[in-house]
Write an enzyme that holds these catalytic residues in place. Structure first.
Site, PDB file in Angstrom:
ATOM      1  N   GLU A  91       4.001  -5.471   9.108  1.00 34.88           N
ATOM      2  CA  GLU A  91       2.517  -5.575   7.958  1.00 34.88           C
ATOM      3  C   GLU A  91       2.444  -6.375   7.089  1.00 34.88           C
ATOM      4  OE1 GLU A  91       3.118  -0.191   6.607  1.00 34.88           O
ATOM      5  OE2 GLU A  91       3.483  -1.885   5.306  1.00 34.88           O
ATOM      6  N   HIS A 148      -1.597   4.492   9.595  1.00 37.96           N
ATOM      7  CA  HIS A 148      -0.070   5.117  10.125  1.00 37.96           C
ATOM      8  C   HIS A 148      -0.303   6.466  10.965  1.00 37.96           C
ATOM      9  CE1 HIS A 148      -0.138   2.456   6.297  1.00 37.96           C
ATOM     10  NE2 HIS A 148       1.061   2.051   6.869  1.00 37.96           N
ATOM     11  N   HIS A 169       0.561  -1.074  -0.144  1.00 33.85           N
ATOM     12  CA  HIS A 169      -0.185   0.507  -0.075  1.00 33.85           C
ATOM     13  C   HIS A 169       0.782   1.349   0.419  1.00 33.85           C
ATOM     14  CE1 HIS A 169      -0.175  -0.288   4.557  1.00 33.85           C
ATOM     15  NE2 HIS A 169       0.785   0.488   4.272  1.00 33.85           N
ATOM     16  N   HIS A 228       9.976  -3.720   3.399  1.00 32.02           N
ATOM     17  CA  HIS A 228      10.644  -2.341   3.650  1.00 32.02           C
ATOM     18  C   HIS A 228      11.437  -2.012   4.666  1.00 32.02           C
ATOM     19  CE1 HIS A 228       6.427  -2.067   3.917  1.00 32.02           C
ATOM     20  NE2 HIS A 228       6.137  -0.336   4.210  1.00 32.02           N
TER      21      HIS A 228
HETATM   22  C1  DHB Z   1       6.252   4.325   3.033  1.00 32.53           C
HETATM   23  C2  DHB Z   1       5.043   3.838   3.655  1.00 32.53           C
HETATM   24  C3  DHB Z   1       4.488   2.909   3.737  1.00 32.53           C
HETATM   25  O1  DHB Z   1       3.233   2.748   5.004  1.00 32.53           O
HETATM   26  C4  DHB Z   1       4.344   1.430   3.311  1.00 32.53           C
HETATM   27  O2  DHB Z   1       3.779   0.340   3.513  1.00 32.53           O
HETATM   28  C5  DHB Z   1       5.565   1.669   1.982  1.00 32.53           C
HETATM   29  C6  DHB Z   1       6.077   3.091   1.726  1.00 32.53           C
HETATM   30  C7  DHB Z   1       6.750   5.250   2.153  1.00 32.53           C
HETATM   31  O3  DHB Z   1       6.126   6.143   2.820  1.00 32.53           O
HETATM   32  O4  DHB Z   1       7.466   5.517   1.076  1.00 32.53           O
HETATM   33 FE    FE Z   2       2.242   0.673   5.793  1.00 35.16          FE
END
Ligand code: DHB
Ligand code: FE
Length: 292
Positions: A244, A59, A12, A197
């Site tokens: 996540e 978030h 997402h 990530h």
């Molecule tokens: C980013 C934010 C998110 O919540 C995620 O799941 C992936 C990337 C971002 O800020 O790049």
């Molecule tokens: Fe996220």
């Protein structure tokens, strides 16, 4: 009766929403990412659900460090698009399904899962980016999403976060609840977030293709084993925000083969993996319940 026909899983990343909102999807950087969702959009259009039960994480948008529910179920009739700092995304508000949500709350809480009920829940990129990815770029002539949405916000932001095991079991309870709702509804369940990530710290930018794809294989073929993976493995192998992914196990637990007694295994309708989108690996999967 209502029934869960399919589950959809997708990352997402907020920059994906920005690419759609600013009409950048055909640029070289973004084209391969959006190509991975073309089949999914056609699949969704040919058999649109009545309701999507959408598992995502907030978030620090609707909730702050003042109040952190582990599982918050959206029971409202509508959910406003949150302002995450640049104004709300230019997408329609999300319409809920209060009757089905109240029924799920009743069943799942009586099934021993302590859900928080959210009657006011502004929804952030965790929910709106998957909707846009699956439904397509905004058509100004269309001011509604094609189905109702029941959000479930899961805390994966502040430790302690729920285990994979707990998430799989919650999915099972959601399936039981949906299947006891006395109205003929086609319900899909979506799990969002991930894949590997890490947005901050010394390992920012971490991507682990091998681990992500092995995790996808296992999530499809061995959900029980996948649910036993400890948090520390997600964080070590997939980065701090890779955690996540536990939310995908809620959707997976709601599929027929995870029920007791177990139904047939789901059909893999579509699978896609792409790096990069911003600093994130994007994973996407569609599983369909086959008719027993
Ligand atoms: C980013 C934010 C998110 O919540 C995620 O799941 C992936 C990337 C971002 O800020 O790049
Ligand atoms: Fe996220």
């Amino acid at each position: 009766m209502a029934r869960i026909t399919a589950s959809v899983y997708t990352s997402h990343v907020p920059a994906i929403g920005v690419a759609m909102d600013l009409a950048k999807t055909t640029e070289d950087y973004w084209r391969p990412l959006f190509a991975g969702y073309e089949y999914s959009r056609a699949w969704l259009r040919q058999a649109p659900p009545d309701v999507v039960f959408l598992v995502y994480n907030d978030h620090a948008t609707a909730f702050s460090l003042d109040l952190i529910p582990t599982f918050a179920l959206g029971t409202a009739a509508a959910f406003p698009i949150a302002d995450e700092g640049w104004g709300p995304r230019p997408v329609p508000p999300v319409e809920g399904h209060p009757e089905l949500a109240a029924h799920i709350a009743q069943c799942v809480i009586q099934d021993d899962f302590d859900l928080t009920l959210a009657n006011h829940l502004p929804v952030d990129h965790g929910l709106t980016v998957p909707l846009s990815l699956m439904c397509g770029e905004r058509d100004p002539k269309r001011d509604r999403w094609p189905f109702r949405v029941i959000p479930l916000a899961v805390n994966v932001v502040l430790y302690p976060v729920p285990s994979g095991r707990r998430c799989l079991e919650l999915g099972r309870a959601i399936r039981r609840a949906v299947e006891s709702f006395d109205e003929d509804l086609n319900v899909q369940i979506w799990g969002t977030g991930g894949m590997s990530h890490q947005l901050q710290g010394a390992r920012a930018g971490l991507i682990n293709r091998a681990w992500d794809n092995a995790w996808l294989d296992r999530m499809i073929d061995d959900p029980e084993g996948c649910a036993a993976i400890p948090h520390v493995e997600y964080v070590r192998e997939a980065g701090s925000e890779g955690i996540e992914l536990v939310m995908w196990l809620i959707a997976r637990g709601a599929m027929a083969d995870c029920a007791r007694p177990a139904g047939p295994r789901p059909r893999v309708v579509h699978r896609f993996y792409h790096v990069p989108a911003s600093n994130t690996a994007v994973g996407h999967l569609i599983l369909e319940n086959t008719i027993a």
